[in-house]
Design a protein around this motif. Structure first.
Motif, PDB file in Angstrom:
ATOM      1  N   TRP A   1      86.425   9.799  23.191  1.00 42.90           N
ATOM      2  CA  TRP A   1      85.377   9.713  22.178  1.00 42.90           C
ATOM      3  C   TRP A   1      84.870   8.279  22.037  1.00 42.90           C
ATOM      4  O   TRP A   1      83.677   8.043  21.874  1.00 42.90           O
ATOM      5  N   ARG A   2      85.784   7.310  22.125  1.00 42.29           N
ATOM      6  CA  ARG A   2      85.404   5.903  21.987  1.00 42.29           C
ATOM      7  C   ARG A   2      84.617   5.416  23.211  1.00 42.29           C
ATOM      8  O   ARG A   2      83.657   4.655  23.083  1.00 42.29           O
ATOM      9  N   THR A   3      85.020   5.869  24.390  1.00 39.83           N
ATOM     10  CA  THR A   3      84.390   5.385  25.619  1.00 39.83           C
ATOM     11  C   THR A   3      83.009   5.979  25.826  1.00 39.83           C
ATOM     12  O   THR A   3      82.037   5.272  26.085  1.00 39.83           O
ATOM     13  N   ARG A   4      82.925   7.306  25.746  1.00 41.04           N
ATOM     14  CA  ARG A   4      81.630   7.979  25.886  1.00 41.04           C
ATOM     15  C   ARG A   4      81.672   9.281  25.110  1.00 41.04           C
ATOM     16  O   ARG A   4      82.527  10.128  25.365  1.00 41.04           O
ATOM     17  N   ARG A   5      80.772   9.421  24.167  1.00 41.01           N
ATOM     18  CA  ARG A   5      80.828  10.550  23.240  1.00 41.01           C
ATOM     19  C   ARG A   5      80.790  11.893  23.955  1.00 41.01           C
ATOM     20  O   ARG A   5      81.435  12.853  23.533  1.00 41.01           O
ATOM     21  N   VAL A   6      80.025  11.979  25.042  1.00 46.80           N
ATOM     22  CA  VAL A   6      79.909  13.263  25.723  1.00 46.80           C
ATOM     23  C   VAL A   6      81.248  13.686  26.328  1.00 46.80           C
ATOM     24  O   VAL A   6      81.565  14.877  26.396  1.00 46.80           O
ATOM     25  N   ASP A   7      82.077  12.714  26.747  1.00 47.08           N
ATOM     26  CA  ASP A   7      83.417  13.049  27.243  1.00 47.08           C
ATOM     27  C   ASP A   7      84.286  13.576  26.107  1.00 47.08           C
ATOM     28  O   ASP A   7      85.075  14.500  26.294  1.00 47.08           O
ATOM     29  N   GLY A   8      84.152  12.954  24.940  1.00 51.00           N
ATOM     30  CA  GLY A   8      84.884  13.447  23.779  1.00 51.00           C
ATOM     31  C   GLY A   8      84.447  14.851  23.393  1.00 51.00           C
ATOM     32  O   GLY A   8      85.269  15.689  22.998  1.00 51.00           O
ATOM     33  N   ILE A   9      83.141  15.136  23.518  1.00 50.54           N
ATOM     34  CA  ILE A   9      82.642  16.482  23.213  1.00 50.54           C
ATOM     35  C   ILE A   9      83.191  17.492  24.207  1.00 50.54           C
ATOM     36  O   ILE A   9      83.585  18.606  23.850  1.00 50.54           O
ATOM     37  N   ALA A  10      83.237  17.112  25.496  1.00 53.24           N
ATOM     38  CA  ALA A  10      83.792  17.997  26.524  1.00 53.24           C
ATOM     39  C   ALA A  10      85.254  18.315  26.219  1.00 53.24           C
ATOM     40  O   ALA A  10      85.694  19.474  26.331  1.00 53.24           O
ATOM     41  N   LEU A  11      86.000  17.293  25.835  1.00 53.55           N
ATOM     42  CA  LEU A  11      87.402  17.505  25.470  1.00 53.55           C
ATOM     43  C   LEU A  11      87.513  18.436  24.269  1.00 53.55           C
ATOM     44  O   LEU A  11      88.332  19.362  24.251  1.00 53.55           O
ATOM     45  N   GLY A  12      86.670  18.182  23.248  1.00 53.09           N
ATOM     46  CA  GLY A  12      86.723  19.002  22.039  1.00 53.09           C
ATOM     47  C   GLY A  12      86.351  20.448  22.293  1.00 53.09           C
ATOM     48  O   GLY A  12      86.996  21.369  21.778  1.00 53.09           O
ATOM     49  N   ILE A  13      85.298  20.679  23.103  1.00 54.22           N
ATOM     50  CA  ILE A  13      84.896  22.047  23.424  1.00 54.22           C
ATOM     51  C   ILE A  13      86.007  22.778  24.159  1.00 54.22           C
ATOM     52  O   ILE A  13      86.344  23.928  23.838  1.00 54.22           O
ATOM     53  N   THR A  14      86.597  22.118  25.139  1.00 53.89           N
ATOM     54  CA  THR A  14      87.690  22.739  25.896  1.00 53.89           C
ATOM     55  C   THR A  14      88.860  23.063  24.982  1.00 53.89           C
ATOM     56  O   THR A  14      89.449  24.151  25.067  1.00 53.89           O
ATOM     57  N   PHE A  15      89.197  22.139  24.115  1.00 56.68           N
ATOM     58  CA  PHE A  15      90.322  22.319  23.197  1.00 56.68           C
ATOM     59  C   PHE A  15      90.082  23.509  22.269  1.00 56.68           C
ATOM     60  O   PHE A  15      90.928  24.396  22.137  1.00 56.68           O
ATOM     61  N   VAL A  16      88.920  23.535  21.627  1.00 57.17           N
ATOM     62  CA  VAL A  16      88.636  24.575  20.638  1.00 57.17           C
ATOM     63  C   VAL A  16      88.537  25.952  21.293  1.00 57.17           C
ATOM     64  O   VAL A  16      89.120  26.931  20.802  1.00 57.17           O
ATOM     65  N   VAL A  17      87.817  26.042  22.417  1.00 60.60           N
ATOM     66  CA  VAL A  17      87.658  27.342  23.077  1.00 60.60           C
ATOM     67  C   VAL A  17      89.000  27.840  23.604  1.00 60.60           C
ATOM     68  O   VAL A  17      89.318  29.030  23.496  1.00 60.60           O
ATOM     69  N   THR A  18      89.808  26.938  24.165  1.00 60.20           N
ATOM     70  CA  THR A  18      91.135  27.342  24.651  1.00 60.20           C
ATOM     71  C   THR A  18      91.989  27.848  23.501  1.00 60.20           C
ATOM     72  O   THR A  18      92.669  28.875  23.619  1.00 60.20           O
ATOM     73  N   LEU A  19      91.948  27.147  22.396  1.00 61.19           N
ATOM     74  CA  LEU A  19      92.779  27.513  21.259  1.00 61.19           C
ATOM     75  C   LEU A  19      92.357  28.852  20.667  1.00 61.19           C
ATOM     76  O   LEU A  19      93.202  29.676  20.305  1.00 61.19           O
ATOM     77  N   LEU A  20      91.063  29.096  20.578  1.00 64.22           N
ATOM     78  CA  LEU A  20      90.575  30.290  19.891  1.00 64.22           C
ATOM     79  C   LEU A  20      90.342  31.478  20.813  1.00 64.22           C
ATOM     80  O   LEU A  20      90.516  32.629  20.404  1.00 64.22           O
TER      81      LEU A  20
END
Length: 542
Positions: free
Chosen positions: A343-362
């Motif tokens: 998230w600190r380095t490049r927001r779009v990478d943080g978004i990719a991580l967040g999307i993967t995390f949330v979709v995997t979890l749910l």
């Protein structure tokens, strides 16, 4: 370490614990024959076990025999995919799974794995559930059935594993906890007090056999097999490369695909489930001095002896201990540091991580992985279709040109625009680049020359060549000359084949560098500069 972990991961995969021992014998021997890593520990791992369970539970219909056959088929499919990728030298395919996607996936998977063990850790009378929301619902509704003695065993086991890992890391902590709790269970008759224990664990090793299932089963398992093949390979090759760098060894990615693929094929033939190279066991292997595949052979032989002679010793082993081993092992996979860094380095990478995390979890492991890869590819295509463009000015007294948006004191000319395009000139970006450059000259009617610095254009295609010819024609209609500078060889070759290069060359509109192009256009007016200034030490030079 492998004996208790393999039994625990077998239970996580929905298989009888003894099949974890099967997965830690022949596959290890097969990997030792083909593998290039001297320290990689192949066998059951938490992530692939979870993915196995998620893939098989909906298809087995509660039939243990069919579940075991599906597990063998899944391992065969995973192995076949990995073998094919290795033979075709497709190891680079895994590069489409970025570190951010993998970090989000493994973190969510670790939480799902840990949640799935709450039932055994608390001794709950709850139905088996696969997805995280279903697990939470199942645990919530069965919370009143928690078993006190089982909870005590779980707490003691987790505490023992954590303390041994923290203060005596060289000791086989999991094996010591298993041995100690099993002995206490036998002496104090935990099984008679309501604690769930393994009871009879079959001894011996299975004979090789191919699972007999229908073509519909193969079709149903293919998506999961592909996902497991990629994730298992990524997990293994990452740790193999890291350890090889420390020991100054070489690891061949395509050969590793063949090796782990062959190991999975053997797992499918010996009543097991998909295997992979594991992080924690490989680190222990490396610290113990393993530098050749023979270490894997020794491991496999010891596990084989355990399966042949020692399985009766596991009769009184509480299932809560296996759950504790799994939880302690996967907690380290929850990667908060990577999430913050992305998230600190490049927001779009943080978004990719967040999307993967949330979709995997749910939604589950496969949808989560697919969502992360799809988002990353979409971002890649979007970025490559809009390459960065920089207008350049001359550093006074030199033939060096720099980005006017980053440096002050550069010399410019109102009649000549120098633009650098940082990216490929192909079907996805050609129209956008053409429109952008046309828009630039429309805003500045005083221009008579546009110099295109192509030093950062590393690729082009027919659409790019067509767009360049069209741009030249559109500028020519306005009385503006297009000049190309620093065109790379492969791009020049493509423009030649497209019939564009020859006409540019005959018109003296191609130049070896920007300075030559500017000179051919009449040079920059020296009086228009805004002064000279050395670049700040903190500024990057582009």
């Amino acid at each position: 370490m492998l004996v208790p972990q393999s039994m625990a991961y077998a239970a996580l995969a929905g298989m009888p614990p003894v099949t974890g021992l099967y997965a830690a014998v022949v596959p290890l021997l097969v990997y030792a024959m083909f593998g290039t890593s001297g320290s990689l520990a192949v066998g059951p791992v938490a992530i692939t076990a979870l993915m196995t369970s998620a893939a098989l539970a909906p298809l087995a219909g509660g039939d243990p025999g069919r579940y075991a056959a599906l597990a063998g088929l899944l391992a065969l499919l995973v192995g076949a995919i990995q073998l094919a990728m290795g033979v075709l030298r497709l190891g680079a395919v895994v590069n489409f799974m970025s570190h951010s996607v993998l970090a989000g996936f493994t973190s969510a998977a670790a939480i799902i794995i840990a949640a799935s063990q709450v039932k055994d850790l608390l001794g709950l009378d709850a139905e088996r559930a696969e997805g995280f929301p279903e697990i939470v619902s199942s645990v919530w509704h069965a919370a009143g059935t928690a078993h006190g003695l089982t909870v005590v065993i779980s707490v003691v086991s987790i505490a023992g594993l954590v303390l041994l890992k923290r203060f005596w890391p060289k000791l086989p902590g999991a094996l010591l906890v298993v041995a100690g709790v099993t002995a206490a269970s036998a002496m104090l008759s935990f099984g008679d007090r309501g604690v769930s224990i393994l009871t009879d664990v079959p001894s011996g090793l299975p004979m090789p056999a191919l699972p007999t299932l229908s073509a519909q089963d193969v079709t149903a398992l293919l998506p999961a097999a592909l996902a497991i093949a990629l994730v298992a390979y990524m997990e293994g090759i990452a740790v193999a490369k890291a350890l090889a760098a420390k020991s100054k060894q070489q690891v061949n990615p395509d050969t590793e695909l063949v090796a782990v693929g062959a190991a999975n094929v053997s797992a499918g033939m010996f009543a097991a489930f998909p295997v992979a190279g594991g992080f924690s066991r490989s680190a222990v292997n490396f610290s113990a001095g393993a530098r050749t595949p023979f270490a894997t052979v020794v491991t496999a032989l010891v596990v084989a002896l355990t399966a042949l002679l020692l399985t009766p010793a596991f009769y009184h082993l509480p299932k809560a201990v296996l759950g504790a081993i799994i939880v302690v092992a996967v907690v380290g996979l929850i990667d908060v540091k990577s999430a913050a860094g992305a998230w600190r380095t490049r927001r779009v990478d943080g978004i990719a991580l967040g999307i993967t995390f949330v979709v995997t979890l749910l939604a589950g492991v496969e949808p989560g992985l697919a969502a992360g890869v799809a988002f990353s590819l979409a971002v890649f295509l979007w970025r490559s279709s809009r390459p960065h463009q920089a207008e350049l000015g001359r550093v006074p007294g030199t033939d060096t040109f720099r980005n006017v948006a980053r440096y002050s004191g550069l010399t410019t000319d109102p009649h000549i625009a120098v633009v650098r395009v940082d990216g490929p000139f192909y079907f996805a970006s050609a129209q956008q680049v053409e429109d952008s450059l046309t828009g630039l000259v429309e805003e500045r009617p005083e221009l008579h020359t546009l110099v295109l610095d192509a030093s950062a254009v590393n690729d082009a295609d027919a659409d790019g060549a067509h767009a360049l010819a069209e741009l030249r024609e559109r500028l020519g209609d306005r009385g503006i000359t297009l000049r190309l500078a620093t065109v790379r060889g492969p791009v020049r070759d493509l423009l030649t084949r497209a019939g564009v290069w020859q006409s540019l060359r005959e018109a003296n509109q191609v130049h070896p560098d920007v300075a030559a192009a500017v000179s051919a256009a009449g040079g920059f007016g020296r009086s228009s500069g805004s002064g000279t200034r050395s670049p700040s030490p903190t500024q990057e030079v582009f």
